[in-house]
Every structure is written in structure tokens, then in C-alpha cells.
Scaffold this active site. Structure first.
Site, PDB file in Angstrom:
ATOM      1  N   THR A  58       5.521  -0.191  -8.028  1.00  0.00           N
ATOM      2  CA  THR A  58       6.049   1.130  -7.695  1.00  0.00           C
ATOM      3  C   THR A  58       7.570   1.084  -7.546  1.00  0.00           C
ATOM      4  O   THR A  58       8.291   1.895  -8.121  1.00  0.00           O
ATOM      5  CB  THR A  58       5.370   1.682  -6.425  1.00  0.00           C
ATOM      6  OG1 THR A  58       3.959   1.641  -6.621  1.00  0.00           O
ATOM      7  CG2 THR A  58       5.800   3.112  -6.159  1.00  0.00           C
ATOM      8  N   LYS A  87      16.169  -2.347  14.451  1.00  0.00           N
ATOM      9  CA  LYS A  87      16.999  -2.102  15.654  1.00  0.00           C
ATOM     10  C   LYS A  87      16.523  -0.871  16.412  1.00  0.00           C
ATOM     11  O   LYS A  87      17.175  -0.421  17.344  1.00  0.00           O
ATOM     12  CB  LYS A  87      18.463  -1.903  15.246  1.00  0.00           C
ATOM     13  CG  LYS A  87      19.052  -3.055  14.461  1.00  0.00           C
ATOM     14  CD  LYS A  87      20.506  -2.742  14.121  1.00  0.00           C
ATOM     15  CE  LYS A  87      21.068  -3.757  13.153  1.00  0.00           C
ATOM     16  NZ  LYS A  87      22.383  -3.335  12.634  1.00  0.00           N
ATOM     17  N   ARG A 108       8.394   4.307   0.588  1.00  0.00           N
ATOM     18  CA  ARG A 108       7.044   3.819   0.929  1.00  0.00           C
ATOM     19  C   ARG A 108       7.061   3.399   2.388  1.00  0.00           C
ATOM     20  O   ARG A 108       7.977   2.703   2.834  1.00  0.00           O
ATOM     21  CB  ARG A 108       6.678   2.624   0.052  1.00  0.00           C
ATOM     22  CG  ARG A 108       5.406   1.938   0.520  1.00  0.00           C
ATOM     23  CD  ARG A 108       4.914   0.926  -0.473  1.00  0.00           C
ATOM     24  NE  ARG A 108       4.342   1.570  -1.651  1.00  0.00           N
ATOM     25  CZ  ARG A 108       3.671   0.922  -2.597  1.00  0.00           C
ATOM     26  NH1 ARG A 108       3.504  -0.378  -2.510  1.00  0.00           N
ATOM     27  NH2 ARG A 108       3.181   1.565  -3.635  1.00  0.00           N
ATOM     28  N   HIS A 136      -0.676   8.559  -2.353  1.00  0.00           N
ATOM     29  CA  HIS A 136       0.232   7.887  -3.294  1.00  0.00           C
ATOM     30  C   HIS A 136       0.299   8.797  -4.530  1.00  0.00           C
ATOM     31  O   HIS A 136      -0.258   8.479  -5.583  1.00  0.00           O
ATOM     32  CB  HIS A 136      -0.344   6.513  -3.630  1.00  0.00           C
ATOM     33  CG  HIS A 136       0.607   5.574  -4.301  1.00  0.00           C
ATOM     34  ND1 HIS A 136       1.820   5.976  -4.822  1.00  0.00           N
ATOM     35  CD2 HIS A 136       0.511   4.240  -4.530  1.00  0.00           C
ATOM     36  CE1 HIS A 136       2.408   4.915  -5.353  1.00  0.00           C
ATOM     37  NE2 HIS A 136       1.649   3.852  -5.188  1.00  0.00           N
TER      38      HIS A 136
HETATM   39  C1  NCD Z   1      -1.323   0.402  -4.593  1.00  0.00           C
HETATM   40  C2  NCD Z   1      -0.690   0.841  -3.313  1.00  0.00           C
HETATM   41  O1  NCD Z   1       0.308   0.285  -2.874  1.00  0.00           O
HETATM   42  O2  NCD Z   1      -1.222   1.794  -2.766  1.00  0.00           O
HETATM   43  N1  NCD Z   1      -0.520  -0.222  -5.500  1.00  0.00           N
HETATM   44  C3  NCD Z   1       0.278   0.538  -6.307  1.00  0.00           C
HETATM   45  O3  NCD Z   1       1.158   1.219  -5.858  1.00  0.00           O
HETATM   46  N2  NCD Z   1       0.023   0.471  -7.623  1.00  0.00           N
HETATM   47  C4  NCD Z   1      -2.636  -0.190  -4.459  1.00  0.00           C
HETATM   48  C5  NCD Z   1      -2.885  -1.262  -3.442  1.00  0.00           C
HETATM   49  O4  NCD Z   1      -2.038  -1.630  -2.649  1.00  0.00           O
HETATM   50  O5  NCD Z   1      -4.015  -1.740  -3.471  1.00  0.00           O
END
Ligand code: NCD
Length: 304
Positions: A58, A87, A108, A136
Site C-alpha cells: 500500500t 512523544k 494507515r 481499506h
Molecule cells: C492488507 C491490510 O493491510 O489490510 N494488506 C494490504 O493492504 N494489501 C491485508 C492484511 O494485512 O492482511
């Protein structure tokens, strides 16, 4: 489109726009001249990636997408430890700060409400690149783009979604996108501990999307057009003794339809055996390719 926060924000028309832009990016990337044009299309703009949780695809696909559009990129991987979060700075203050440096923030974070909180204080677009056990949305867009590419449609599909559905955010976002289209039937395969959240099931009912739930992988995959497999989210699981009971292996390939599409958001552990990779139905590395172009389209649309 101001922010990308949830799969729930999209309707069919918005997705059609995004996929049209994605096709355009794909076509431009295919030639040296096209790549040169893209590389000057967003000169002077800056994208920030702010990742509080691990990522390979990602983060790097967003950064590659920004680079291919000619944007500058500022980044903090492991923002949990290497940003002022350690911090004690609040997410809101970090977002106010990063928004002074970048015209789009790709984030994220481990909290389900993180992207909404960020968007509430951000003067620049926020993209949810994974929010805890929640959503996501950009992954689900590239998943749907791949489904459309491989099957030629977004509707009239039997889609099996399996694995750790209680903790996997990609499965949750994809189920919501598929419910936008008529006559899709979803089958969720998991153990009773790892079932799809009731909020998503309620949402499917509201939209009139039919579904069923089972722990019998073999019977589920027989009639499937799309088999979307996911990993056990070990880092989100209290009971580490649970192991994935569902492995896509040669025996599973035997019962799938010849034109089935096997997908996985990756990373995988043991739930798809490596021997499956050479089967023509395995499309998880095509998803990786599509992630780049879908994210180019999103960045282009958000910063236009
Ligand atoms: C996923 C996530 O981070 O949600 N990976 C991704 O972004 N392709 C899937 C996972 O962590 O299993």
C-alpha cells in the site's frame, strides 16, 4: 471527492469515474511518451504517506503512483515510533502539521475511526490506507477493478470471501463495494470466531445483497466466480492458538470452476500454497499491478 475514507462513500457512478481514470493511467503507462506526460502532470504537488502500521504494497504503491505523476513525496513509515506520536502528539495535531507540508495525506493507522478523525481537521484530502479492523477502501477499489478486468463485470457474481473476516479490513470494504451492484451473492467462509461483522451483514441486507456463511470451504468454492482469500490477522487476534483452517491448495483447485478468479490482498502466509501461483486462475499479483494504477487515478482526482 474530497477524501477517501470508506467504501461506503462510493456509488456506481463514482466508481465508474475512478475506473475510467484508471484505464487512462494504464494506457499512458504503456508508452514512454505517456509516462513522460504523466511525470510532469502534477509537478509542484506533494503527497505525504503517514503509516502507523506496517505495509509493503500500500505505501510503496502510493509512493510509486505519486512519483509517476510527478509529485514530491514525504513519508514516515513506522509513524508510531518515528513520528511525534511517540512523544504523545495527538493524531489531530500530526495531521494539522503534515497538511502544512503536503497537498494530500495517505494514512494507515490502527484505530478504526482514524481516517474520519484526520479528515475532520485536515484542510487537504485524506486517503484511508487501512484503518484498524475497519476499512481499506483503496484496496477494495483495486480488488473490484481486478474482478471487472478478469470476469468482465461487477454484477451477477458469486463471490466467496474467506479467512479472518472478523479482523480483516479488506474483506469488509470489498463486501460493501460488491453490494452496490445487482445480483451479486456473497459466501463468507470462516470459523465461527472469525465471522464477518454484523454491521457489514446488516449493510448487505439493507442493500438487498444476498449472502450465506459457512465453514465448509470446499462446497463454497465449487460454484464461485471469484474466490477472495485473506490472512489470519495474527497481530489483531487475542487467541493466537487459532490457525487458519482454510488452505487453497491443489485439491481446492480441482473443485473450482475453470474460469474462477483467485484473489488475495496479500501478504499471505499459508492460506494459499505457493504451488497455486502458477495456476492461470491465480490473480493476486495482477491485483498488485492494478493497485498502482488505481492509486494513480485516485491521487490525480483528489489533487486536480
Ligand atoms: C492488507 C491490510 O493491510 O489490510 N494488506 C494490504 O493492504 N494489501 C491485508 C492484511 O494485512 O492482511
Amino acid at each position: 471527492m474530497q477524501h477517501v475514507l470508506s467504501a461506503r462513500q462510493f456509488d456506481q457512478a463514482a466508481i465508474a469515474d475512478i475506473f475510467e481514470r484508471t484505464d487512462f493511467m494504464q494506457e499512458r503507462l504503456a508508452s514512454a511518451e505517456g509516462r513522460r506526460q504523466l511525470a510532469v502532470s502534477h509537478l509542484g504537488e506533494v503527497a505525504a504517506t503517514l503509516f502507523y502500521e506496517p505495509s509493503t504494497r500500500t505505501r510503496l504503491s502510493f509512493e510509486s503512483a505519486a512519483a509517476r505523476l510527478g509529485m514530491g513525496i514525504i513519508s514516515t513509515e513506522n509513524a508510531k515510533e518515528y513520528s511525534s506520536s511517540i512523544k504523545g502528539e495527538s493524531l489531530e495535531d500530526s495531521i494539522r502539521t503534515v497538511s502544512a507540508y503536503a497537498g494530500v495525506i495517505i494514512m494507515r493507522h490502527g484505530d478504526e475511526d482514524s481516517s474520519e478523525r484526520a479528515a475532520a481537521v485536515s484542510p487537504v484530502p485524506v486517503i484511508n490506507a487501512g484503518a484498524g479492523k475497519g476499512e481499506h477502501p483503496t484496496q477494495s477499489l483495486l480488488d473490484l477493478y481486478t474482478i471487472r478486468q478478469e470476469t468482465g463485470r461487477s454484477q451477477d457474481l458469486r463471490v466467496v470471501i474467506g479467512g479472518d473476516l472478523a479482523h480483516g479490513r479488506t474483506a469488509r470494504s470489498l463486501a460493501q463495494l460488491l453490494s452496490l451492484y445487482p445480483n451479486n451473492h456473497l459466501t463468507f467462509v470462516s470459523t465461527s470466531e472469525l465471522q464477518m461483522g454484523q454491521d457489514i451483514l446488516d449493510h448487505l441486507e439493507e442493500r438487498g445483497t444476498t449472502y450465506d456463511q459457512t465453514d465448509d470451504m470446499f462446497s463454497a468454492i465449487r460454484e464461485a466466480d471469484v474466490i477472495y482469500w485473506t490472512r489470519l490477522q495474527k497481530e489483531r487476534l487475542a487467541d493466537q492458538s487459532l490457525v487458519s483452517a482454510f488452505s487453497i491448495n491443489q485439491a481446492a483447485l480441482q473443485v473450482m470452476k475453470p474460469e474462477a478468479v483467485i484473489m488475495h490482498p496479500l501478504p499471505r502466509n499459508h492460506e494459499i500454497e505457493a504451488s497455486v501461483d502458477t495456476d492461470p486462475r491465480a490473480k493476486y499479483f495482477d491485483q498488485v499491478q492494478n493497485g498502482l494504477v488505481v492509486r494513480m487515478a485516485l491521487l490525480d482526482m483528489l489533487t486536480a
